[in-house]
Design an enzyme around this catalytic site. Sequence first.
Site, PDB file in Angstrom:
ATOM      1  N   CYS A   2      66.580 104.749 -41.562  1.00 48.23           N
ATOM      2  CA  CYS A   2      67.934 104.880 -41.026  1.00 48.23           C
ATOM      3  C   CYS A   2      67.935 105.722 -39.748  1.00 48.23           C
ATOM      4  O   CYS A   2      67.126 106.639 -39.611  1.00 48.23           O
ATOM      5  CB  CYS A   2      68.830 105.561 -42.035  1.00 48.23           C
ATOM      6  SG  CYS A   2      68.854 104.739 -43.621  1.00 48.23           S
ATOM      7  N   ARG A  27      63.594 101.816 -35.127  1.00 47.65           N
ATOM      8  CA  ARG A  27      63.261 102.459 -36.391  1.00 47.65           C
ATOM      9  C   ARG A  27      63.347 101.476 -37.562  1.00 47.65           C
ATOM     10  O   ARG A  27      62.851 101.757 -38.644  1.00 47.65           O
ATOM     11  CB  ARG A  27      64.208 103.641 -36.640  1.00 47.65           C
ATOM     12  CG  ARG A  27      63.997 104.787 -35.685  1.00 47.65           C
ATOM     13  CD  ARG A  27      65.111 105.798 -35.800  1.00 47.65           C
ATOM     14  NE  ARG A  27      65.142 106.467 -37.076  1.00 47.65           N
ATOM     15  CZ  ARG A  27      64.501 107.594 -37.350  1.00 47.65           C
ATOM     16  NH1 ARG A  27      63.778 108.164 -36.427  1.00 47.65           N
ATOM     17  NH2 ARG A  27      64.586 108.150 -38.529  1.00 47.65           N
ATOM     18  N   TRP A  75      68.580 101.303 -43.132  1.00 49.89           N
ATOM     19  CA  TRP A  75      67.415 100.594 -43.678  1.00 49.89           C
ATOM     20  C   TRP A  75      67.542 100.759 -45.189  1.00 49.89           C
ATOM     21  O   TRP A  75      67.370 101.844 -45.723  1.00 49.89           O
ATOM     22  CB  TRP A  75      66.137 101.241 -43.142  1.00 49.89           C
ATOM     23  CG  TRP A  75      64.874 100.514 -43.480  1.00 49.89           C
ATOM     24  CD1 TRP A  75      64.335  99.449 -42.809  1.00 49.89           C
ATOM     25  CD2 TRP A  75      63.958 100.816 -44.545  1.00 49.89           C
ATOM     26  NE1 TRP A  75      63.150  99.073 -43.396  1.00 49.89           N
ATOM     27  CE2 TRP A  75      62.897  99.900 -44.469  1.00 49.89           C
ATOM     28  CE3 TRP A  75      63.942 101.765 -45.567  1.00 49.89           C
ATOM     29  CZ2 TRP A  75      61.828  99.890 -45.355  1.00 49.89           C
ATOM     30  CZ3 TRP A  75      62.877 101.770 -46.459  1.00 49.89           C
ATOM     31  CH2 TRP A  75      61.832 100.841 -46.343  1.00 49.89           C
ATOM     32  N   ASN A 101      70.662 109.740 -43.714  1.00 49.45           N
ATOM     33  CA  ASN A 101      69.291 109.218 -43.709  1.00 49.45           C
ATOM     34  C   ASN A 101      68.546 109.983 -44.791  1.00 49.45           C
ATOM     35  O   ASN A 101      68.572 111.207 -44.807  1.00 49.45           O
ATOM     36  CB  ASN A 101      68.669 109.468 -42.327  1.00 49.45           C
ATOM     37  CG  ASN A 101      67.184 109.116 -42.272  1.00 49.45           C
ATOM     38  OD1 ASN A 101      66.659 108.478 -43.176  1.00 49.45           O
ATOM     39  ND2 ASN A 101      66.526 109.543 -41.206  1.00 49.45           N
ATOM     40  N   GLY A 102      67.905 109.259 -45.706  1.00 51.93           N
ATOM     41  CA  GLY A 102      67.180 109.924 -46.793  1.00 51.93           C
ATOM     42  C   GLY A 102      67.548 109.278 -48.119  1.00 51.93           C
ATOM     43  O   GLY A 102      68.112 108.173 -48.150  1.00 51.93           O
ATOM     44  N   GLU A 483      42.456  98.622 -38.889  1.00 53.54           N
ATOM     45  CA  GLU A 483      43.590  98.669 -37.968  1.00 53.54           C
ATOM     46  C   GLU A 483      43.924  97.258 -37.437  1.00 53.54           C
ATOM     47  O   GLU A 483      45.087  96.877 -37.354  1.00 53.54           O
ATOM     48  CB  GLU A 483      43.297  99.637 -36.816  1.00 53.54           C
ATOM     49  CG  GLU A 483      44.360  99.733 -35.760  1.00 53.54           C
ATOM     50  CD  GLU A 483      45.747 100.146 -36.265  1.00 53.54           C
ATOM     51  OE1 GLU A 483      45.875 100.493 -37.443  1.00 53.54           O
ATOM     52  OE2 GLU A 483      46.688 100.051 -35.470  1.00 53.54           O
ATOM     53  N   LYS A 487      47.505  95.439 -37.988  1.00 51.62           N
ATOM     54  CA  LYS A 487      48.309  95.001 -36.843  1.00 51.62           C
ATOM     55  C   LYS A 487      48.700  93.540 -37.040  1.00 51.62           C
ATOM     56  O   LYS A 487      49.836  93.159 -36.835  1.00 51.62           O
ATOM     57  CB  LYS A 487      47.453  95.153 -35.584  1.00 51.62           C
ATOM     58  CG  LYS A 487      48.095  95.604 -34.345  1.00 51.62           C
ATOM     59  CD  LYS A 487      48.485  97.033 -34.214  1.00 51.62           C
ATOM     60  CE  LYS A 487      49.184  97.633 -35.364  1.00 51.62           C
ATOM     61  NZ  LYS A 487      49.350  99.027 -35.413  1.00 51.62           N
ATOM     62  N   GLU A 490      51.237  92.978 -40.115  1.00 56.10           N
ATOM     63  CA  GLU A 490      52.596  93.529 -40.009  1.00 56.10           C
ATOM     64  C   GLU A 490      53.471  92.752 -39.039  1.00 56.10           C
ATOM     65  O   GLU A 490      54.672  92.658 -39.253  1.00 56.10           O
ATOM     66  CB  GLU A 490      52.594  95.031 -39.692  1.00 56.10           C
ATOM     67  CG  GLU A 490      52.081  95.407 -38.340  1.00 56.10           C
ATOM     68  CD  GLU A 490      52.043  96.928 -38.139  1.00 56.10           C
ATOM     69  OE1 GLU A 490      52.874  97.637 -38.710  1.00 56.10           O
ATOM     70  OE2 GLU A 490      51.165  97.397 -37.393  1.00 56.10           O
ATOM     71  N   HIS A 506      30.853  91.163 -52.811  1.00 53.09           N
ATOM     72  CA  HIS A 506      31.056  91.684 -54.163  1.00 53.09           C
ATOM     73  C   HIS A 506      32.378  91.206 -54.762  1.00 53.09           C
ATOM     74  O   HIS A 506      32.930  91.861 -55.637  1.00 53.09           O
ATOM     75  CB  HIS A 506      30.976  93.219 -54.162  1.00 53.09           C
ATOM     76  CG  HIS A 506      29.609  93.708 -53.791  1.00 53.09           C
ATOM     77  ND1 HIS A 506      28.537  93.633 -54.652  1.00 53.09           N
ATOM     78  CD2 HIS A 506      29.133  94.234 -52.643  1.00 53.09           C
ATOM     79  CE1 HIS A 506      27.460  94.114 -54.049  1.00 53.09           C
ATOM     80  NE2 HIS A 506      27.799  94.473 -52.818  1.00 53.09           N
ATOM     81  N   LYS A 605      60.056 102.276 -38.306  1.00 52.42           N
ATOM     82  CA  LYS A 605      59.144 103.007 -37.435  1.00 52.42           C
ATOM     83  C   LYS A 605      58.793 104.374 -38.010  1.00 52.42           C
ATOM     84  O   LYS A 605      57.651 104.785 -37.991  1.00 52.42           O
ATOM     85  CB  LYS A 605      59.797 103.168 -36.055  1.00 52.42           C
ATOM     86  CG  LYS A 605      58.954 103.909 -35.040  1.00 52.42           C
ATOM     87  CD  LYS A 605      57.775 103.069 -34.597  1.00 52.42           C
ATOM     88  CE  LYS A 605      56.883 103.755 -33.587  1.00 52.42           C
ATOM     89  NZ  LYS A 605      55.562 103.107 -33.543  1.00 52.42           N
TER      90      LYS A 605
HETATM   91  C1  F6R Z   1      51.589 100.496 -38.141  1.00 51.02           C
HETATM   92  C2  F6R Z   1      52.330 101.729 -38.102  1.00 51.02           C
HETATM   93  C3  F6R Z   1      52.376 102.554 -39.337  1.00 51.02           C
HETATM   94  C4  F6R Z   1      52.315 104.046 -38.976  1.00 51.02           C
HETATM   95  C5  F6R Z   1      52.553 104.887 -40.242  1.00 51.02           C
HETATM   96  C6  F6R Z   1      52.457 106.371 -39.960  1.00 51.02           C
HETATM   97  O1  F6R Z   1      51.617  99.836 -36.922  1.00 51.02           O
HETATM   98  O2  F6R Z   1      52.921 102.070 -37.114  1.00 51.02           O
HETATM   99  O3  F6R Z   1      51.386 102.206 -40.225  1.00 51.02           O
HETATM  100  O4  F6R Z   1      51.074 104.319 -38.412  1.00 51.02           O
HETATM  101  O5  F6R Z   1      53.817 104.600 -40.772  1.00 51.02           O
HETATM  102  O6  F6R Z   1      53.421 106.759 -39.036  1.00 51.02           O
HETATM  103  P1  F6R Z   1      53.294 108.127 -38.243  1.00 51.02           P
HETATM  104  O7  F6R Z   1      52.106 108.021 -37.357  1.00 51.02           O
HETATM  105  O8  F6R Z   1      54.583 108.246 -37.496  1.00 51.02           O
HETATM  106  O9  F6R Z   1      53.116 109.192 -39.285  1.00 51.02           O
END
Ligand code: F6R
Length: 610
Positions: A2, A27, A75, A101-102, A483, A487, A490, A506, A605
């Site tokens: 949120c 976000r 959210w 938010n929370g 990673e 990427k 997601e 395995h 985000k």
């Molecule tokens: C993936 C992504 C997330 C963040 C994770 C941690 O692209 O952005 O996996 O890396 O939510 O977020 P931070 O770095 O803000 O703690």
Amino acid sequence: MCGIVGYVGNLNAAPVLIDSLKKLEYRGYDSAGIAVLGKEVEIKVIKTQGRLSALESLVLDQKPQGNIGIGHTRWATHGEPNTENAHPHYNASRTIALVHNGIIENHGDLRQELTSRGYTFLSHTDTEVAVHLLDYYYKSEKDPKKAISMTLSRVKGSYAFGILFADCPNTVFAARKDSPLAVGLGQGENFIASDAPAILKHTHDVIYIDNDEIAEIQKDSVKVYHLNLKETAKEAVHIGWDPEAAEKNGFAHFMLKEIHEQPAAIRNTVFPRITDGNISLDELALSEDAIKNLRKIHIVACGSAYHAGVVGKYVIEKLARIPVEVDLASEFRYREPILEKDSFCIAISQSGETADTLAALREAKRQGLFTVAIVNVIGSTIAREADSVIHTHAGPEISVATTKAYSAQLATLYLVALRLALVRATVTKEDFAKLVKELKSLPEKIEMLLAEQESIKQFANKCKEKKDIFFIGRGIDYAAALEGSLKLKEISYIHSEAYAAGELKHGTISLIEKGTLVVSLATQPTLYEKTVSNTAEVICRGADILALTFGDNPALLQNAAFSVILPETDPIFSASLSVIPLQLFAYHISLAKGLDVDKPRNLAKSVTVE
Ligand code: F6R
């Protein structure tokens, strides 16, 4: 997660709120709303499910007037993403409105209690209990701050609140516990926001509200109180980010822009910390003796930041010969970790607000470890709570899928590894000098890879119908594979898994069939032969190969459907290069599938809930 905004000043609040909410779209959200306090007794609340454009049309139709207001992008956590559950929520007489938010964990009990007192609920959210509690306490106390403080003492969980009382037509109230909230300081106007980009256009000076604090914000004053209503002095923090940096600047998506900003993010993070070939990393704040006596380093992080930590483990162990344990922050905090003396903990986070990472950091502190945060957002909670902070200078990252912040985290971990290695004399001065030079050359090499975008795009277009894509690699390549796979999944919604190349046989190899794409990363010359063999094992089961390697690995290249040859570098830095084509690959598949690259479904985000 949120997003909260608020405004008090001389302008009409609604357009300011909508504009600020747009800056928080990244976000992640599924509904949105605003509340504006004008001359009428009732607070005007406009909210809707869906995108901000839908809210904006309603606002244009209804034209709420007033110089004070709050806004929210939701959210969903409790209650489906519909208009009733969207914020702001309000009391029956519409004289109190709030955004949250929370998560209010004891909302069930509070709802029951309030229902028995005659309150009627209009939504299925946890949040709505807060507005009725406020109404209940305000009726008895007739004092908004007291009512807020009494409400907060009843609420369990995490929150950032923005609150309006019709009886206080000049004041936005705010409060927080474990969810981010900043007050932006303007001239004759003030703001609240979950995140600085929402208000950068108006001000660069912010006060961060801490846990158990209540803020009283008017256009010419900001007062902050502890829950016991004693006023507390706060210092403003200056955020140097250019508001332009939070705009797309001609790129089709924030993600593409941020991919292209990686050379700058690394330069800004690394170059100021290298003088005359030496690394100055005062932020590490450990004496040379402490570094020499280190027994272990713990790294805690989530998602991509965790993947940066996995690369960090390989690099620190190799260069500085210190054992490193990397934990998913959400696991670390509940596994009763055994933390030894003479070790320290690194928490990595772009936002500095990730709830799990924050909790893991607190656990490490509780057990007496020195904590260092690698954080991008200045003034964020993790930055403030860690004993020491090494800021990455990636600038504001807007796309949900991280790219430049991840690259800046890697660069920072290289700096840490090199600094530790020099003090512990586990690299020679000559090798150290070579490695520092090499680190400084990464931005140019990334630029070379970015120039290869067109061929990656063409290959990505051919892969858009794939159902499963596997990523394999060993050592640092395994960390980079994690990673690359994240990427891809997601933003393209294609199922993907990253496997240590030697582990595939395995079990998971049973999923390989004709036409399955396997991305094979082989950038560690000492492991080439092993990875080539593991790649051969999937080729003979029908897999197509996307190969990422250096030019001296013909055995891998000759069997690949598509390959990217990375510019030469020391293998210790390869993750910084191999991630670039993997980001571009994910981006172009998402684009080819017509998906919302910057705001993938279900994602947020800044993940401020557990
Ligand atoms: C993936 C992504 C997330 C963040 C994770 C941690 O692209 O952005 O996996 O890396 O939510 O977020 P931070 O770095 O803000 O703690």
